[in-house]
Design a protein around this motif. Structure first.
Motif, short mmCIF file in Angstrom:
data_model
loop_
_atom_site.label_atom_id
_atom_site.label_comp_id
_atom_site.label_asym_id
_atom_site.label_seq_id
_atom_site.Cartn_x
_atom_site.Cartn_y
_atom_site.Cartn_z
N ARG A 158 -39.96 24.80 -0.80
CA ARG A 158 -40.01 24.60 0.70
C ARG A 158 -38.94 24.08 1.34
O ARG A 158 -38.72 24.11 2.68
CB ARG A 158 -41.47 23.63 0.64
N ILE A 194 -43.22 23.63 -5.53
CA ILE A 194 -43.61 23.99 -4.39
C ILE A 194 -42.69 23.35 -3.38
O ILE A 194 -42.24 24.10 -2.44
CB ILE A 194 -44.95 23.71 -3.90
N ASN A 246 -41.84 31.23 -6.26
CA ASN A 246 -43.34 30.94 -5.68
C ASN A 246 -44.27 32.12 -6.59
O ASN A 246 -45.39 31.80 -6.87
CB ASN A 246 -43.34 31.21 -4.21
N SER A 293 -38.68 33.24 -2.99
CA SER A 293 -40.15 34.23 -3.17
C SER A 293 -40.16 34.39 -4.44
O SER A 293 -41.38 34.45 -4.93
CB SER A 293 -39.76 35.47 -2.45
N MET A 306 -44.01 30.91 -10.27
CA MET A 306 -44.25 29.55 -10.54
C MET A 306 -43.78 28.92 -11.90
O MET A 306 -44.57 28.27 -12.77
CB MET A 306 -45.82 29.18 -10.02
#
Length: 149
Positions: A85, A81, A99, A96, A102
């Motif tokens: 970020r 994450i 995310n 994207s 994962m």
């Protein structure tokens, strides 16, 4: 052991165990403050502030290791994450996807390296083969022949 710490650790007639406990106390007394400082650096780290993607990923890994040492363990998910970020906008598409899926940190890192390689290949000047320019001629076509010939 640094020269500054030796007088704080070594005392006359103390055992090795007592000296070790003093070392441990010196380093664990500031554990909370150290964890807070490391957390702040971890959360503020950005790719733009690093010399390369490799250096960015390595620094995130180092910070996660240091946080673990002060009992503030960073999970692999949290590491991914933070990796995403800290990416600039030009990585939005791959960010994207990371995310959504994962993946592990190592797989996410590999995905970013492939994206960087793809982008750098696209940014290089085109090396397409081009035919050399034909010499200027008054003929309409190379197939035309001069009746005088």
């Amino acid at each position: 052991m640094s020269d500054e710490l030796l007088p704080r650790i070594l005392e006359d007639k103390s055992t090795a165990r007592e000296a070790w406990v003093r070392v441990e106390n010196i380093f664990t007394n500031n554990k909370g403050a150290r964890a807070a400082a490391l957390e702040a650096e971890f959360h503020s780290l950005r790719l733009e502030g690093m010399p390369s993607l490799e250096a960015y990923c390595q620094r995130l890994r180092e910070l996660a290791g240091m946080l673990k040492d002060v009992d503030a363990t960073v999970s692999d998910r949290r590491l991914v994450i933070q990796l995403v970020r800290g990416l600039p906008n030009e990585y939005d598409t791959i960010a994207s996807y990371i995310n959504q899926t994962m993946p592990s940190f190592e797989i996410a890192r590999s995905m970013l390296e492939l994206e960087l390689h793809r982008k750098s290949g696209r940014d290089e000047p085109a090396t397409a083969l081009a035919a050399p320019a034909a010499p200027s001629s008054t003929r309409n076509s190379d197939w035309e022949t001069d009746p005088a010939e």
